[in-house]
Design a protein around this motif. Sequence first.
Motif, short mmCIF file in Angstrom:
data_model
loop_
_atom_site.label_atom_id
_atom_site.label_comp_id
_atom_site.label_asym_id
_atom_site.label_seq_id
_atom_site.Cartn_x
_atom_site.Cartn_y
_atom_site.Cartn_z
N GLU A 84 0.79 -1.22 0.00
CA GLU A 84 0.00 0.00 0.00
C GLU A 84 0.83 1.28 0.00
OE1 GLU A 84 -0.10 -2.45 2.26
OE2 GLU A 84 -2.05 -3.38 2.12
N ASN A 85 1.71 1.48 -1.00
CA ASN A 85 2.56 2.68 -1.03
C ASN A 85 1.74 3.96 -0.96
OD1 ASN A 85 4.72 0.98 -1.34
ND2 ASN A 85 5.57 2.07 -3.10
N LYS A 86 0.70 4.05 -1.77
CA LYS A 86 -0.10 5.28 -1.83
C LYS A 86 -0.75 5.57 -0.48
CE LYS A 86 -3.79 7.52 -4.40
NZ LYS A 86 -4.76 7.40 -5.47
N LEU A 87 -1.35 4.58 0.13
CA LEU A 87 -1.98 4.75 1.44
C LEU A 87 -0.95 5.19 2.48
CD1 LEU A 87 -4.50 4.00 3.45
CD2 LEU A 87 -3.05 2.03 3.92
N VAL A 88 0.17 4.49 2.53
CA VAL A 88 1.21 4.79 3.52
C VAL A 88 1.75 6.20 3.31
CG1 VAL A 88 3.51 4.16 4.34
CG2 VAL A 88 1.80 2.38 3.94
N LEU A 89 2.08 6.55 2.09
CA LEU A 89 2.65 7.88 1.84
C LEU A 89 1.64 8.99 2.11
CD1 LEU A 89 4.84 7.16 -1.28
CD2 LEU A 89 5.61 7.61 1.06
N ASN A 90 0.39 8.76 1.79
CA ASN A 90 -0.62 9.78 2.05
C ASN A 90 -0.86 10.01 3.54
OD1 ASN A 90 -1.16 10.61 -0.57
ND2 ASN A 90 -2.69 9.03 -0.89
N LYS A 91 -0.47 9.04 4.36
CA LYS A 91 -0.64 9.18 5.81
C LYS A 91 0.67 9.43 6.55
CE LYS A 91 -4.89 6.57 6.29
NZ LYS A 91 -5.59 5.58 7.10
N SER A 92 1.78 9.47 5.82
CA SER A 92 3.09 9.64 6.46
C SER A 92 3.49 11.10 6.56
CB SER A 92 4.17 8.88 5.69
OG SER A 92 3.99 7.49 5.81
#
Length: 190
Positions: A84-92
Motif C-alpha cells: 500500500e505505497n499510496k496509502l502509507v505515503l498519504n498518511k506519512s
Amino acid sequence: MIFSINAWGKFITLALNLKSDKLNKYLIDKVCSQMTCLGESEKRNYSFVLKLHPEMNFKYWESLFLKAMKRHSLKMNCHVYSYENKLVLNKSKILIVLSSGISMEAFICGVSVICIDDIPNFYINPLVYFKNIPESIVNIENISLEIQNRLNNTFYSNKILAKQKKSLKEEIAYFDSSKRELDWINQLIK
C-alpha cells in the motif's frame, strides 16, 4: 498539497527493501530503539509504521517488528504494510529509508524523507536522490533528534521539502522516459 509537509500525516514510517535480512533486522531494532527517545506527545500523536517491500514475508517481518517494539518498551500505535505505497505515503509525515525508489514517491507526496547514513559492517549507502540534501542524510544514532526537529520546526521542515522538490526536478531531468510520462511528472511537481 504537493511539497508542503503532509499536514494530515500521522505516520512515521520505516521503509525496508530486499537488501538483506541481517540489515533489515538491524534497522528495525535500531529505529525502534531511537523511537523510544521521542517525546510523549509524538508517541501519542503519531503511529510507527513498518513498510515492507512487497516480496518480503509479511508475517515474519511483522512478528520481528512487534518483538522489537516490545523489547524496547516502545508504546506507540503501530502498523505494518506491504503493498500500500499510496496509502502509507498519504498518511506519512516522515519516511525513513536507506535508499529506495519510494523516496521519489515520498518527494512527490510532500513527505519529509530521512535517509539513514552508512551502516558500518552492513551497508555502504549510495545516497541515491540525496546528493543535494545533506540535512536528510542522518546517522542512525541521531534519528530521534531528526524526527523531533522535523515535527516541531516548520521552517526546517519546509527547507528540506524545498530541497526534496529540487532534487526531484533534477532526477526527472535525467529520467529516461517518454515525453508523455515526463509531462505527467512535471504536472505533479508544479
